[in-house]
Motif scaffolding. Structure first.
Motif, PDB file in Angstrom:
ATOM      1  N   TYR A   1       0.942  -1.317   0.057  1.00 36.86           N
ATOM      2  CA  TYR A   1       0.030   0.150   0.108  1.00 36.86           C
ATOM      3  C   TYR A   1       1.012   1.137  -0.183  1.00 36.86           C
ATOM      4  CZ  TYR A   1      -3.519  -3.313   1.247  1.00 36.86           C
ATOM      5  OH  TYR A   1      -4.530  -4.423   1.598  1.00 36.86           O
ATOM      6  N   THR A   2       0.493   2.150  -0.975  1.00 40.75           N
ATOM      7  CA  THR A   2       1.421   3.510  -0.944  1.00 40.75           C
ATOM      8  C   THR A   2       0.600   4.712  -0.344  1.00 40.75           C
ATOM      9  OG1 THR A   2      -0.115   4.182  -2.968  1.00 40.75           O
ATOM     10  CG2 THR A   2       1.868   2.861  -3.282  1.00 40.75           C
ATOM     11  N   SER A   3       1.229   5.871  -0.121  1.00 46.08           N
ATOM     12  CA  SER A   3       0.737   6.974   0.473  1.00 46.08           C
ATOM     13  C   SER A   3      -0.546   7.320  -0.178  1.00 46.08           C
ATOM     14  CB  SER A   3       1.672   8.089   0.218  1.00 46.08           C
ATOM     15  OG  SER A   3       3.121   8.046   1.009  1.00 46.08           O
ATOM     16  N   GLU A   4      -0.708   7.260  -1.533  1.00 44.40           N
ATOM     17  CA  GLU A   4      -2.070   7.355  -1.970  1.00 44.40           C
ATOM     18  C   GLU A   4      -3.244   6.453  -1.710  1.00 44.40           C
ATOM     19  OE1 GLU A   4      -2.883  10.129  -3.753  1.00 44.40           O
ATOM     20  OE2 GLU A   4      -1.059  10.794  -3.300  1.00 44.40           O
ATOM     21  N   ASP A   5      -2.807   5.314  -1.561  1.00 48.81           N
ATOM     22  CA  ASP A   5      -3.725   4.241  -0.946  1.00 48.81           C
ATOM     23  C   ASP A   5      -4.324   4.579   0.391  1.00 48.81           C
ATOM     24  OD1 ASP A   5      -3.403   2.416  -3.461  1.00 48.81           O
ATOM     25  OD2 ASP A   5      -1.788   1.308  -2.528  1.00 48.81           O
ATOM     26  N   ILE A   6      -3.101   4.977   1.298  1.00 51.33           N
ATOM     27  CA  ILE A   6      -3.882   5.430   2.766  1.00 51.33           C
ATOM     28  C   ILE A   6      -4.760   6.525   2.449  1.00 51.33           C
ATOM     29  CG2 ILE A   6      -2.835   6.323   4.699  1.00 51.33           C
ATOM     30  CD1 ILE A   6      -2.126   3.367   4.283  1.00 51.33           C
ATOM     31  N   LYS A   7      -4.332   7.445   1.853  1.00 51.54           N
ATOM     32  CA  LYS A   7      -5.246   8.815   1.610  1.00 51.54           C
ATOM     33  C   LYS A   7      -6.630   8.067   0.996  1.00 51.54           C
ATOM     34  CE  LYS A   7      -2.400  12.701   0.045  1.00 51.54           C
ATOM     35  NZ  LYS A   7      -2.394  13.368  -1.094  1.00 51.54           N
ATOM     36  N   ARG A   8      -6.729   7.306   0.157  1.00 52.69           N
ATOM     37  CA  ARG A   8      -7.891   6.845  -0.309  1.00 52.69           C
ATOM     38  C   ARG A   8      -8.682   6.095   0.784  1.00 52.69           C
ATOM     39  NH1 ARG A   8      -9.353   5.932  -5.815  1.00 52.69           N
ATOM     40  NH2 ARG A   8     -11.040   4.397  -6.181  1.00 52.69           N
ATOM     41  N   LEU A   9      -8.038   5.180   1.455  1.00 53.14           N
ATOM     42  CA  LEU A   9      -8.647   4.322   2.444  1.00 53.14           C
ATOM     43  C   LEU A   9      -9.104   5.237   3.947  1.00 53.14           C
ATOM     44  CD1 LEU A   9      -6.087   1.476   2.783  1.00 53.14           C
ATOM     45  CD2 LEU A   9      -8.461   1.219   2.125  1.00 53.14           C
ATOM     46  N   LYS A  10      -8.516   6.332   3.952  1.00 56.17           N
ATOM     47  CA  LYS A  10      -9.055   7.347   4.889  1.00 56.17           C
ATOM     48  C   LYS A  10     -10.327   8.087   4.709  1.00 56.17           C
ATOM     49  CE  LYS A  10      -4.582   8.435   7.248  1.00 56.17           C
ATOM     50  NZ  LYS A  10      -3.601   9.486   7.562  1.00 56.17           N
ATOM     51  N   ILE A  11     -10.175   8.238   3.335  1.00 54.33           N
ATOM     52  CA  ILE A  11     -11.516   9.047   2.762  1.00 54.33           C
ATOM     53  C   ILE A  11     -12.593   7.788   3.010  1.00 54.33           C
ATOM     54  CG2 ILE A  11     -12.951   9.922   0.591  1.00 54.33           C
ATOM     55  CD1 ILE A  11     -10.016  10.762  -0.125  1.00 54.33           C
ATOM     56  N   ILE A  12     -12.384   6.695   2.360  1.00 55.17           N
ATOM     57  CA  ILE A  12     -13.437   5.615   2.646  1.00 55.17           C
ATOM     58  C   ILE A  12     -13.977   5.412   4.029  1.00 55.17           C
ATOM     59  CG2 ILE A  12     -13.909   3.036   2.047  1.00 55.17           C
ATOM     60  CD1 ILE A  12     -11.746   3.303  -0.050  1.00 55.17           C
ATOM     61  N   ARG A  13     -12.983   5.310   4.873  1.00 57.90           N
ATOM     62  CA  ARG A  13     -13.385   5.162   6.379  1.00 57.90           C
ATOM     63  C   ARG A  13     -14.193   6.254   6.720  1.00 57.90           C
ATOM     64  NH1 ARG A  13      -8.432   5.496  10.267  1.00 57.90           N
ATOM     65  NH2 ARG A  13      -8.564   7.605   9.544  1.00 57.90           N
ATOM     66  N   SER A  14     -14.028   7.502   6.404  1.00 55.91           N
ATOM     67  CA  SER A  14     -14.913   8.358   7.113  1.00 55.91           C
ATOM     68  C   SER A  14     -16.218   8.486   6.563  1.00 55.91           C
ATOM     69  CB  SER A  14     -14.029   9.766   6.913  1.00 55.91           C
ATOM     70  OG  SER A  14     -13.194   9.902   7.837  1.00 55.91           O
ATOM     71  N   LEU A  15     -16.198   8.277   5.048  1.00 57.19           N
ATOM     72  CA  LEU A  15     -17.541   7.998   4.413  1.00 57.19           C
ATOM     73  C   LEU A  15     -18.374   6.844   5.016  1.00 57.19           C
ATOM     74  CD1 LEU A  15     -16.843   9.097   0.763  1.00 57.19           C
ATOM     75  CD2 LEU A  15     -18.091  10.152   2.480  1.00 57.19           C
ATOM     76  N   ARG A  16     -17.719   5.740   5.038  1.00 60.14           N
ATOM     77  CA  ARG A  16     -18.684   4.677   5.754  1.00 60.14           C
ATOM     78  C   ARG A  16     -19.037   4.907   7.082  1.00 60.14           C
ATOM     79  NH1 ARG A  16     -21.223   1.400   3.973  1.00 60.14           N
ATOM     80  NH2 ARG A  16     -20.795  -0.362   5.153  1.00 60.14           N
ATOM     81  N   CYS A  17     -18.330   5.747   7.927  1.00 57.25           N
ATOM     82  CA  CYS A  17     -18.513   6.309   9.203  1.00 57.25           C
ATOM     83  C   CYS A  17     -20.193   7.051   8.901  1.00 57.25           C
ATOM     84  CB  CYS A  17     -17.677   7.077   9.807  1.00 57.25           C
ATOM     85  SG  CYS A  17     -16.272   6.107  10.657  1.00 57.25           S
ATOM     86  N   ALA A  18     -20.114   7.845   7.958  1.00 54.84           N
ATOM     87  CA  ALA A  18     -21.364   8.632   7.658  1.00 54.84           C
ATOM     88  C   ALA A  18     -22.268   7.770   6.722  1.00 54.84           C
ATOM     89  CB  ALA A  18     -20.917   9.652   6.511  1.00 54.84           C
ATOM     90  N   ASN A  19     -22.185   6.618   6.556  1.00 49.19           N
ATOM     91  CA  ASN A  19     -23.398   5.434   6.387  1.00 49.19           C
ATOM     92  C   ASN A  19     -23.463   5.825   4.572  1.00 49.19           C
ATOM     93  OD1 ASN A  19     -23.763   4.429   8.776  1.00 49.19           O
ATOM     94  ND2 ASN A  19     -25.005   6.464   9.475  1.00 49.19           N
ATOM     95  N   TYR A  20     -22.625   6.153   3.998  1.00 52.40           N
ATOM     96  CA  TYR A  20     -22.804   5.964   2.510  1.00 52.40           C
ATOM     97  C   TYR A  20     -22.415   4.566   2.129  1.00 52.40           C
ATOM     98  CZ  TYR A  20     -22.853  10.948   1.485  1.00 52.40           C
ATOM     99  OH  TYR A  20     -23.471  12.277   1.306  1.00 52.40           O
TER     100      TYR A  20
END
Length: 247
Positions: free
Chosen positions: A162-181
């Motif tokens: 996993y790269t730096s860009e992958d970590i960025k993408r995963l952080k976005i996914i994590r927060s959006l999942r918390c927002a129930n998207y």
């Protein structure tokens, strides 16, 4: 010591008598003594415990076991183990603060992406390292990858990294999942954002439940977390007061 009938408790709290009985059945309040005629006899402790239940159940934040933890806190306090209940309540509050930090961080990351700011890929992490770093289970990472939210690169030996860009993408996914998207909505947004950083995200996240873009989606969860933190502090104060009066 003052006592109350079920109907009197319901009137004081402002709920239906059947709700009072359900709280007892679910173990959210202490077991109620009964008269010889079978009528329940409630005390001031039950009144305060039900008020605690009402605060706990109004909390909307459910991700990562938060709802389960606050309900467990209430059940423990019903058994008058206030020391343990206070520990659980503080753990809940700490986790709420961490979830809030995650959501705020995701907003900063998205803003960087939308502004075209990128960082060089200096990271090369294994799945387990990513799991520990982000606080996401390995099964969740696999699920997101299987659903196309992330395409992980492989080294010549076949191992994922996993790269730096992958970590960025995963952080976005994590927060959006918390927002129930939904996973589908997140995938649609990420694909569109990858193709065009200037895309109208509100249009991409165009489902009946999604009333704002990615930034506002994180704002929504932040508001919920802030309210949960305030309620948790009220619960902690109530538990301390109940410990003083009823232990």
């Amino acid at each position: 010591m003052k006592t109350y009938k079920t109907s009197e408790v319901a009137k004081v709290i402002g709920i239906h008598p059947n709700t009072v009985r359900l709280y007892e059945e679910w173990g959210l309040i202490s077991q109620v003594e009964r008269k010889s005629n079978g009528y329940r006899v409630f005390t001031d402790f039950h009144i305060e415990q039900i008020e605690l239940v009402r605060i706990a159940l109004k909390m909307e934040v459910v991700q990562n076991g938060l709802r389960k933890k606050i309900v467990e806190t209430v059940k423990v306090s019903a058994n008058r183990d206030f020391d343990k209940a206070l520990i659980l309540a503080q753990e809940y509050l700490n986790q709420v603060h961490q979830e809030n930090k995650n959501a705020v961080e995701a907003i900063c990351i998205v803003k960087q992406i939308l502004e075209g700011n990128t960082t060089s890929d200096t990271l090369c992490l294994k799945r387990k390292e990513v799991s520990d770093y982000l606080g996401i289970s390995m099964d969740t990472l696999r699920n997101w990858e299987l659903n196309g939210l992330l395409r992980v690169k492989r080294k010549q030996n076949g191992y994922r990294y996993y790269t730096s860009e992958d970590i960025k993408r995963l952080k976005i996914i994590r927060s959006l999942r918390c927002a129930n998207y939904s996973l589908e909505a997140i995938l649609r947004m990420l694909n569109a954002l990858t193709a065009n950083p200037q895309i109208n995200i509100m249009e991409i996240l165009n489902t009946p439940e999604d009333d704002a873009d990615i930034i506002s989606a994180c704002d929504k969860i932040i508001i919920s977390l802030q309210e949960a933190a305030q309620d948790a502090e009220v619960i902690i104060r109530s538990l301390k007061d109940m410990k003083r009066k009823y232990k």
